[in-house]
Design a protein around this motif. Structure first.
Motif, PDB file in Angstrom:
ATOM      1  N   ALA A 141       0.830  -1.207   0.000  1.00 55.43           N
ATOM      2  CA  ALA A 141       0.000   0.000   0.000  1.00 55.43           C
ATOM      3  C   ALA A 141       0.868   1.261   0.000  1.00 55.43           C
ATOM      4  O   ALA A 141       0.471   2.315  -0.520  1.00 55.43           O
ATOM      5  N   LYS A 142       2.072   1.148   0.567  1.00 52.11           N
ATOM      6  CA  LYS A 142       2.974   2.307   0.638  1.00 52.11           C
ATOM      7  C   LYS A 142       3.783   2.493  -0.648  1.00 52.11           C
ATOM      8  O   LYS A 142       4.415   3.531  -0.843  1.00 52.11           O
ATOM      9  N   LEU A 143       3.766   1.489  -1.510  1.00 54.30           N
ATOM     10  CA  LEU A 143       4.576   1.510  -2.729  1.00 54.30           C
ATOM     11  C   LEU A 143       3.842   2.285  -3.825  1.00 54.30           C
ATOM     12  O   LEU A 143       2.738   1.927  -4.213  1.00 54.30           O
ATOM     13  N   ASP A 144       4.439   3.364  -4.294  1.00 50.96           N
ATOM     14  CA  ASP A 144       3.810   4.162  -5.357  1.00 50.96           C
ATOM     15  C   ASP A 144       4.333   3.699  -6.717  1.00 50.96           C
ATOM     16  O   ASP A 144       5.472   3.990  -7.096  1.00 50.96           O
ATOM     17  N   LEU A 145       3.503   2.973  -7.445  1.00 55.29           N
ATOM     18  CA  LEU A 145       3.882   2.456  -8.757  1.00 55.29           C
ATOM     19  C   LEU A 145       3.088   3.129  -9.876  1.00 55.29           C
ATOM     20  O   LEU A 145       2.866   2.553 -10.936  1.00 55.29           O
ATOM     21  N   HIS A 146       2.666   4.355  -9.625  1.00 54.95           N
ATOM     22  CA  HIS A 146       1.926   5.104 -10.641  1.00 54.95           C
ATOM     23  C   HIS A 146       2.841   5.346 -11.853  1.00 54.95           C
ATOM     24  O   HIS A 146       4.036   5.613 -11.698  1.00 54.95           O
ATOM     25  N   PRO A 147       2.304   5.265 -13.086  1.00 54.42           N
ATOM     26  CA  PRO A 147       3.133   5.481 -14.300  1.00 54.42           C
ATOM     27  C   PRO A 147       3.869   6.813 -14.327  1.00 54.42           C
ATOM     28  O   PRO A 147       4.912   6.924 -14.954  1.00 54.42           O
ATOM     29  N   ASP A 148       3.342   7.843 -13.637  1.00 54.80           N
ATOM     30  CA  ASP A 148       4.045   9.128 -13.574  1.00 54.80           C
ATOM     31  C   ASP A 148       5.320   9.028 -12.729  1.00 54.80           C
ATOM     32  O   ASP A 148       6.244   9.818 -12.882  1.00 54.80           O
ATOM     33  N   VAL A 149       5.324   8.044 -11.831  1.00 54.20           N
ATOM     34  CA  VAL A 149       6.474   7.847 -10.936  1.00 54.20           C
ATOM     35  C   VAL A 149       7.398   6.761 -11.476  1.00 54.20           C
ATOM     36  O   VAL A 149       8.623   6.897 -11.475  1.00 54.20           O
ATOM     37  N   VAL A 150       6.796   5.673 -11.960  1.00 55.17           N
ATOM     38  CA  VAL A 150       7.556   4.537 -12.506  1.00 55.17           C
ATOM     39  C   VAL A 150       7.106   4.323 -13.953  1.00 55.17           C
ATOM     40  O   VAL A 150       5.988   3.868 -14.196  1.00 55.17           O
ATOM     41  N   SER A 151       7.953   4.666 -14.893  1.00 54.14           N
ATOM     42  CA  SER A 151       7.596   4.538 -16.312  1.00 54.14           C
ATOM     43  C   SER A 151       7.393   3.075 -16.693  1.00 54.14           C
ATOM     44  O   SER A 151       7.903   2.175 -16.013  1.00 54.14           O
ATOM     45  N   PRO A 152       6.660   2.826 -17.786  1.00 51.43           N
ATOM     46  CA  PRO A 152       6.485   1.435 -18.227  1.00 51.43           C
ATOM     47  C   PRO A 152       7.816   0.725 -18.466  1.00 51.43           C
ATOM     48  O   PRO A 152       7.959  -0.466 -18.149  1.00 51.43           O
ATOM     49  N   GLU A 153       8.821   1.445 -19.020  1.00 49.24           N
ATOM     50  CA  GLU A 153      10.129   0.819 -19.277  1.00 49.24           C
ATOM     51  C   GLU A 153      10.798   0.424 -17.966  1.00 49.24           C
ATOM     52  O   GLU A 153      11.331  -0.673 -17.821  1.00 49.24           O
ATOM     53  N   MET A 154      10.735   1.330 -16.995  1.00 49.04           N
ATOM     54  CA  MET A 154      11.354   1.064 -15.697  1.00 49.04           C
ATOM     55  C   MET A 154      10.645  -0.083 -14.984  1.00 49.04           C
ATOM     56  O   MET A 154      11.284  -0.950 -14.378  1.00 49.04           O
ATOM     57  N   MET A 155       9.319  -0.121 -15.107  1.00 52.40           N
ATOM     58  CA  MET A 155       8.546  -1.188 -14.475  1.00 52.40           C
ATOM     59  C   MET A 155       8.892  -2.528 -15.110  1.00 52.40           C
ATOM     60  O   MET A 155       9.090  -3.531 -14.414  1.00 52.40           O
ATOM     61  N   GLY A 156       8.979  -2.540 -16.445  1.00 52.69           N
ATOM     62  CA  GLY A 156       9.324  -3.776 -17.153  1.00 52.69           C
ATOM     63  C   GLY A 156      10.694  -4.290 -16.762  1.00 52.69           C
ATOM     64  O   GLY A 156      10.890  -5.488 -16.527  1.00 52.69           O
TER      65      GLY A 156
END
Length: 605
Positions: A141-156
């Motif tokens: 719940a504390k982890l912010d994985l919004h695309p504005d914060v974590v880009s799709p490339e970074m998430m991948g």
């Protein structure tokens, strides 16, 4: 928040500490990966949550299909009709499991499928039984994985790093799941470099397909790179993947990117083609190296025998121990026809498909079919130790069924084995990487557009081949390219007979030419050479009584022997290094003896 994919992966990986003791290391990923995906989807839907709930409340009793209305409101290709979010689950500590299961059930169909592949509801029940569920929800719940914060490339890339960590912890092979980023970049840029004119047109629509999609790394990089070339380009992504968890990650990534999740299919590509009627502009893959196809041999052999060239495996079948060439033929069958603009392929293979199999074998016939139909455009030799699960030699093959005029009838071989930078820390078998500059140089050599003043292309007369391009200094860590005519890789394997030795008896039918079976031999004659001229130059000076047996003929051209094709890459790029002078070697031995005597003094003392 994490600054890069590695930090993000480490942040998520720390959850493993909570699981230690209750779960085996091999099972950490089965908990952490779906939780990470859940939080990612939760963050993506955050901005439109209220609009979706309002639309759902307004239309839920109307009896119409709500799917298009809710997707329009979510502005994504998925949605969730439950008012809860991951942080909101913490408000009712006693019912976390029930609420989480309900939340999962209220995702749209494709998103639900992702969690079903992970068997996530079962994991949730297990976690509650182990008194770990609430603590895990607190962490995510504390982890912010919004695309504005974590880009799709970074998430991948974070997902890939997590997979590598899980595989390392459980002693499995991470390489089965994903391809190093620099290899993907190289493939994608080479594919697009050969299609630059079409790809740059405003509003161009292109399709890209990966039959061994893994977590979707190649597809994601393909879309990103195409959009960098042309912001108005539309790239439709398609993939098939056998592993449930990799499939789930790939599908979730496509959902977040706004791609059609129906274009990601689960299953074995070789035995159950997920896109039997589709043709694509680009095909790209990193199929498993040296994996046998015993499990699916019945369906593959049946397709080969019954459909022939109307199916995927018409040219021939490789040996059962390595299915790499099956994936290549499958990809070729998916190329958009030349009459419709043609298709291009980039595929990573090990060395075996280059030369395994004698003339007439399945492998040789597949190579023959590809080269004689002028589909092979280039092969790039990569540095060793570039992949996570193997240190063997690897190659990128680039194919095109509608070559540009200046490439027709030729194959370019590129030696990029020295284009690497050593890594500070090894990742499994991966000890080296290619920098962006090194990738750019390789692509530049492939595309014939190198402008670096330090690397001058020198065209000179080849040895048994076509144009040669390479650095002026042979020891420079640069990319070397050679271009050959298609026929250069072909040879005719003929049987060479000699007469019976004196004193041997034998009865022969009329018209037969008596030969000595003990002296029978074979010769591999380059396809571009005349058989008689070759025999006169290479054989008859040594055995003047020899002749070519003309009884066995190649089925295709009716000439003696069997036609074969092989690409002996190392032979074409071999650089002769003269041996050191005897006096230099003698001096080195004397120096070693002196050091040895000094060492022994210390031991004796």
């Amino acid at each position: 928040m994490a600054q890069n994919f590695s930090e993000l992966a480490n942040l998520i990986w720390n959850v493993a500490e909570l699981l230690r003791g209750d779960y085996k290391q091999a099972d950490y990923g089965k908990v952490i990966m779906p939780f990470t995906l859940l939080r990612r989807l939760d963050c993506v839907l955050e901005a439109t949550k209220k609009d979706v709930l309002d639309e759902y409340a307004k239309r839920k009793d109307s009896g119409v299909n709500l799917d298009p209305f809710l997707k329009r409101k979510s502005k994504e290709s998925f949605y969730n009709t439950n008012p809860l979010t991951v942080p909101a689950l913490l408000d009712d500590q006693k019912h976390v499991r029930q609420n989480l299961v309900a939340y999962l059930g209220d995702f749209s169909e494709d998103a639900r499928d992702v969690f079903e592949r992970f068997k996530f509801t079962e994991r949730v029940t297990e976690l509650e039984d182990k008194n770990l569920l609430f603590q895990l929800v607190q962490i995510f719940a504390k982890l912010d994985l919004h695309p504005d914060v974590v880009s799709p490339e970074m998430m991948g890339m974070a997902f890939e790093e997590l997979i590598r960590k899980f595989a390392e912890a459980s002693n499995e092979t991470a390489g089965e799941h994903f391809t190093p980023r620099e290899v993907i970049q190289l493939i994608v840029h080479c594919l697009f470099a050969g299609d630059d004119e079409a790809l740059s047109k405003p509003g161009v629509v292109r399709s890209m397909y990966d039959p061994t999609a893994g977590t979707g790394g190649i597809l994601s990089m393909g879309e990103k790179t195409a959009r960098e070339i042309n912001k108005s380009a539309v790239i439709r992504l398609y993939g098939q993947e056998l592993n449930d968890e990799s499939y789930a990650i790939c599908k979730a990534d496509m959902l977040i990117k706004g791609q059609d999740p129906k274009n990601i299919v689960r299953g074995n590509t070789l035995s159950a083609d997920g896109f039997p009627q589709e043709k694509f502009d680009y095909g790209a893959a990193n199929p498993p190296f040296g994996v046998d196809w015993k499990k699916v041999q019945d369906s593959i052999k049946s397709e080969h025998e019954k459909k022939g060239f109307a199916g995927r495996f018409g040219p021939g079948l490789p040996r059962i121990s390595d299915g790499s060439l099956l994936f290549l033929m499958h990809l070729i069958s998916k190329m958009r026809p030349a009459t419709e603009g043609g298709g291009r392929i980039g595929i990573v293979l090990n060395g075996s498909p280059l030369f395994t199999g004698d003339a007439g074998s399945g492998e040789s016939e597949i190579r023959r079919w590809i080269i004689e139909n002028d589909m092979l455009e280039a092969i790039i030799a990569l540095p060793n130790d570039l992949f996570y699960n193997t240190g063997i030699a690897t190659y990128v093959w680039i194919l095109d069924n509608d070559k540009k005029a200046d490439r027709k009838g030729e194959v370019q071989l590129i030696d990029a084995t020295r284009m690497y930078t050593k890594m500070k820390k090894s990742l499994g078998n991966k000890r080296v990487m290619m920098t962006d500059e090194q990738i750019a140089e390789i692509v530049g050599v492939y595309a014939g557009a190198v402008k670096d003043a330090a690397f001058k292309l020198e065209f000179k007369e080849p040895v048994k081949g076509g144009k040669v391009a390479g650095p002026a200094e042979p020891d420079a860590p640069r990319t070397v390219s050679k271009v050959f005519d298609n026929k250069f890789f072909g040879y005719r394997k003929v049987t060479v007979d000699r007469p019976l030795a004196t004193g041997k008896d034998g009865k022969f039918k009329k018209g037969e030419r008596p030969y000595d079976k003990d002296l029978r031999d074979t010769e591999s004659i380059p396809l571009a050479e005349d058989i008689d001229a070759y025999m006169k130059r290479e054989v008859l000076p040594h055995v003047p009584d020899a002749w070519v047996n003309k009884d066995a003929k190649d089925e295709t051209d009716g000439q003696p022997g069997k036609v074969g094709y092989e690409i002996n890459f190392n032979r074409y790029f071999y650089i002769y290094t003269p041996p050191r002078k005897p006096e230099v070697i003698a001096a080195e031995i004397l120096e070693m003896e002196k050091r040895f005597v000094e060492l022994m003094k210390g031991v004796v003392a």
